[in-house]
Design a protein around this motif. Sequence first.
Motif, PDB file in Angstrom:
ATOM      1  N   ASN A  24       0.703  -1.426  -0.001  1.00  0.00           N
ATOM      2  CA  ASN A  24      -0.054   0.048  -0.141  1.00  0.00           C
ATOM      3  C   ASN A  24       0.836   1.380  -0.117  1.00  0.00           C
ATOM      4  OD1 ASN A  24      -2.417  -1.576   0.073  1.00  0.00           O
ATOM      5  ND2 ASN A  24      -1.847  -1.814   2.237  1.00  0.00           N
ATOM      6  N   TYR A  84      -0.195   2.258  -6.597  1.00  0.00           N
ATOM      7  CA  TYR A  84      -0.149   1.949  -5.213  1.00  0.00           C
ATOM      8  C   TYR A  84       0.353   0.276  -5.337  1.00  0.00           C
ATOM      9  CZ  TYR A  84      -2.548   6.215  -3.947  1.00  0.00           C
ATOM     10  OH  TYR A  84      -2.621   7.445  -3.567  1.00  0.00           O
ATOM     11  N   ASP A 116       0.832  -3.521  -4.152  1.00  0.00           N
ATOM     12  CA  ASP A 116       0.138  -4.780  -3.603  1.00  0.00           C
ATOM     13  C   ASP A 116       0.713  -5.004  -2.238  1.00  0.00           C
ATOM     14  OD1 ASP A 116       2.061  -6.336  -4.564  1.00  0.00           O
ATOM     15  OD2 ASP A 116       1.188  -6.977  -6.195  1.00  0.00           O
ATOM     16  N   GLN A 117       0.203  -6.246  -1.990  1.00  0.00           N
ATOM     17  CA  GLN A 117       0.746  -7.080  -0.654  1.00  0.00           C
ATOM     18  C   GLN A 117       2.170  -7.393  -0.687  1.00  0.00           C
ATOM     19  OE1 GLN A 117      -0.848  -6.785   2.292  1.00  0.00           O
ATOM     20  NE2 GLN A 117      -2.596  -5.805   1.239  1.00  0.00           N
TER      21      GLN A 117
END
Length: 126
Positions: free
Chosen positions: A40, A64, A66-67
Amino acid sequence: DLQLDFAEKEYRRDVRVTITDAASEVTGVVQNPRKRPIANAGVLIFAKVPLFWMRTSRRMRIAYTDQEGRFSVVGLPAGEYLAVSTPAVDESDLGRRARLEQLQEAGVAFRLAADDARASVTLAVR
């Protein structure tokens, strides 16, 4: 790349409109100082040339992560760019000349040689 104003029924010469299915792609990862991916995180990509530092420029994007800390941006035209990630990056930075000047030195430079080029960058969050 620059806005043109047209009046109704106005005729213009020397204007080229290009429609293509070719699209560039910039991918990358944002890492912390320990080389761990950051989820994020905001990533700002903008043209090196200040002429294109307008909010509506097609040479400026926010993404943005991702994980796994990865991001992707498609559709930038050929040119030279900077990519930067900081905790405070968001859409309000698009086209803000003073903010872009601050971020310019921290940016990672890359080049898209063609409108369908690929580039990959690794960013350290600042």
